[in-house]
Write a protein that holds these residues in place. Structure first.
Motif, short mmCIF file in Angstrom:
data_model
loop_
_atom_site.label_atom_id
_atom_site.label_comp_id
_atom_site.label_asym_id
_atom_site.label_seq_id
_atom_site.Cartn_x
_atom_site.Cartn_y
_atom_site.Cartn_z
N ALA A 208 0.82 -1.20 0.00
CA ALA A 208 0.00 0.00 0.00
C ALA A 208 0.86 1.25 0.00
CB ALA A 208 -0.92 -0.01 1.21
N ASP A 209 0.56 2.16 -0.92
CA ASP A 209 1.14 3.49 -0.89
C ASP A 209 0.35 4.37 0.08
OD1 ASP A 209 3.30 5.04 -2.45
OD2 ASP A 209 1.59 6.41 -2.55
N LEU A 210 -0.95 4.10 0.19
CA LEU A 210 -1.83 4.80 1.12
C LEU A 210 -2.93 3.85 1.56
CD1 LEU A 210 -2.82 7.48 2.48
CD2 LEU A 210 -4.22 7.83 0.42
N ASN A 211 -3.10 3.72 2.86
CA ASN A 211 -4.20 2.95 3.45
C ASN A 211 -4.78 3.84 4.55
OD1 ASN A 211 -6.00 1.09 4.47
ND2 ASN A 211 -4.44 -0.28 5.30
N HIS A 212 -5.91 4.49 4.24
CA HIS A 212 -6.34 5.61 5.07
C HIS A 212 -7.85 5.59 5.26
CE1 HIS A 212 -6.34 9.62 6.80
NE2 HIS A 212 -7.19 10.04 5.89
N ARG A 213 -8.30 6.02 6.44
CA ARG A 213 -9.73 6.21 6.71
C ARG A 213 -10.02 7.69 6.84
NH1 ARG A 213 -13.78 2.80 10.49
NH2 ARG A 213 -13.61 1.54 8.58
N ILE A 214 -10.98 8.18 6.06
CA ILE A 214 -11.42 9.56 6.12
C ILE A 214 -12.60 9.64 7.09
CG2 ILE A 214 -12.40 11.48 4.81
CD1 ILE A 214 -11.02 10.35 2.33
N GLU A 215 -12.38 10.33 8.19
CA GLU A 215 -13.41 10.50 9.21
C GLU A 215 -14.18 11.80 8.97
OE1 GLU A 215 -14.12 8.29 11.43
OE2 GLU A 215 -12.31 7.07 11.78
N ALA A 216 -15.33 11.92 9.62
CA ALA A 216 -16.11 13.15 9.54
C ALA A 216 -15.29 14.33 10.04
CB ALA A 216 -17.39 13.01 10.37
N GLY A 217 -15.33 15.42 9.30
CA GLY A 217 -14.61 16.62 9.70
C GLY A 217 -13.17 16.69 9.26
N GLU A 218 -12.68 15.67 8.51
CA GLU A 218 -11.29 15.74 8.06
C GLU A 218 -11.11 16.95 7.14
OE1 GLU A 218 -8.74 12.21 6.78
OE2 GLU A 218 -9.12 13.21 4.88
N PRO A 219 -10.10 17.79 7.37
CA PRO A 219 -9.98 19.06 6.63
C PRO A 219 -9.93 18.90 5.12
CG PRO A 219 -8.55 19.09 8.55
CD PRO A 219 -9.11 17.69 8.45
N TYR A 220 -9.12 17.94 4.60
CA TYR A 220 -8.99 17.85 3.14
C TYR A 220 -10.32 17.48 2.50
CZ TYR A 220 -7.96 16.37 -1.56
OH TYR A 220 -7.99 16.24 -2.92
N PHE A 221 -11.00 16.47 3.03
CA PHE A 221 -12.24 16.04 2.40
C PHE A 221 -13.32 17.11 2.52
CE2 PHE A 221 -16.14 13.36 2.13
CZ PHE A 221 -15.95 12.91 0.83
N HIS A 222 -13.36 17.79 3.65
CA HIS A 222 -14.30 18.90 3.82
C HIS A 222 -14.03 19.99 2.78
CE1 HIS A 222 -16.95 21.76 5.83
NE2 HIS A 222 -15.98 22.65 5.73
N ASP A 223 -12.74 20.30 2.57
CA ASP A 223 -12.37 21.31 1.58
C ASP A 223 -12.71 20.87 0.17
OD1 ASP A 223 -10.93 23.86 0.89
OD2 ASP A 223 -9.57 22.46 -0.12
N LEU A 224 -12.45 19.59 -0.13
CA LEU A 224 -12.78 19.06 -1.46
C LEU A 224 -14.27 19.19 -1.73
CD1 LEU A 224 -11.51 15.89 -3.19
CD2 LEU A 224 -13.96 16.01 -2.68
N ARG A 225 -15.10 18.85 -0.76
CA ARG A 225 -16.55 18.93 -0.94
C ARG A 225 -16.98 20.38 -1.19
NH1 ARG A 225 -19.91 15.34 3.23
NH2 ARG A 225 -21.26 15.27 1.40
N SER A 226 -16.42 21.31 -0.42
CA SER A 226 -16.78 22.72 -0.57
C SER A 226 -16.33 23.27 -1.92
CB SER A 226 -16.15 23.55 0.56
OG SER A 226 -16.63 23.13 1.82
N ARG A 227 -15.09 22.95 -2.31
CA ARG A 227 -14.56 23.44 -3.58
C ARG A 227 -15.35 22.88 -4.77
NH1 ARG A 227 -9.13 25.55 -3.82
NH2 ARG A 227 -8.23 25.81 -1.74
N TRP A 228 -15.71 21.60 -4.71
CA TRP A 228 -16.45 20.99 -5.81
C TRP A 228 -17.83 21.62 -5.95
CZ3 TRP A 228 -15.68 18.85 -10.14
CH2 TRP A 228 -16.67 18.09 -10.79
#
Length: 253
Positions: A208-228
């Protein structure tokens, strides 16, 4: 309901799965649906599941414990499969085995045997592959023409993949597009939700290069949703209004 997406590009593999399960509005739970089988440097395989949770867990347990080959007596698991194709076949056999054991009992309770899997990864010395395995145990393979597969609630996340994905997209750009696809699904279906599990594997790395769990409130995913959302609104506003007029209005002009 669930949504899982697998993307296979030249640089590697991306797999994304949500974790929400529900048996009604008042019975919502979180269960991991992206499962990784790995011997670093030798092989890495991942399975994402959709459908009846009890069935998918039974299939995964069967694959972990192994099925006896009637010809050789060998316990066949994913970890000793010689090729990705044969590993996909073993998933199909495990589905059929669980169906043979539990299918009649499910039918007697008017419950459909509903399960599907995304299966991707690489065994050292062979190419990276991505499959979708159906309820009957048969499967299809991802191709360079359409380098992604989806299971579960796929219709809301498909348009962005159709427009943006091709085989030469950079690996983490593919991850970004997959997350936008997941966000689009979450916005339109409350049965799909956080946390989100993400796996990124580079071609020929077999780990794995990345094995990650995105939780509620994670800054990057929140920003991605807002920008999209903002980008879609801006694009909509920048497109000229339709020039069409109804016949009554056109005659008065």
């Amino acid at each position: 309901m669930t949504y899982c997406c697998g993307i296979l590009v030249r640089d590697g593999l991306v797999m994304i799965a949500d974790t929400r399960t529900n048996a009604g509005l008042d019975n919502v739970s979180t269960f991991r649906k992206l499962h990784i089988f790995s011997t670093p440097g030798e092989r890495i395989m991942a399975i994402a599941s959709a459908g009846n949770l009890a069935i998918s867990q039974s299939v995964l347990s069967t694959l972990t414990e192994g099925m006896e080959n009637p010809d050789t007596g060998e316990r066949e698991t994913l970890m000793n499969a010689p090729t990705m194709f044969q590993a996909a076949q073993r998933i199909g056999r495990a589905i059929r085995s669980v169906h043979a054991t539990e299918g009649d009992a499910l039918r007697s309770e008017d419950i459909s045997f509903d399960v599907s899997f995304l299966f991707g990864g690489q065994i050292k010395g062979s190419r990276m592959r991505l499959f979708m395995v159906y309820t009957a145990g048969n499967f299809i393979e991802c191709t360079t023409d359409t380098p992604y597969l989806q299971i579960g609630e796929h219709k809301y996340g498909k348009p962005v993949l159709d427009r943006a994905m091709h085989y030469d997209v950079e690996l983490y750009e593919a991850l970004k597009t997959g997350l936008i696809s997941m966000d689009s699904t979450m916005r339109s279906n409350l049965g799909v939700g956080l946390p989100i599990d993400v796996l990124v594997v580079r071609t020929d790395a077999c780990e794995a290069d990345l094995n990650h769990r995105i939780e509620a409130g994670e800054p990057y995913f929140h920003d991605l949703r807002s920008r999209w959302s903002a980008a879609l609104r801006a694009a909509h506003q920048n497109i000229p209004r339709p020039p069409y007029k109804n016949e009554t209005e056109a005659k008065t002009k």
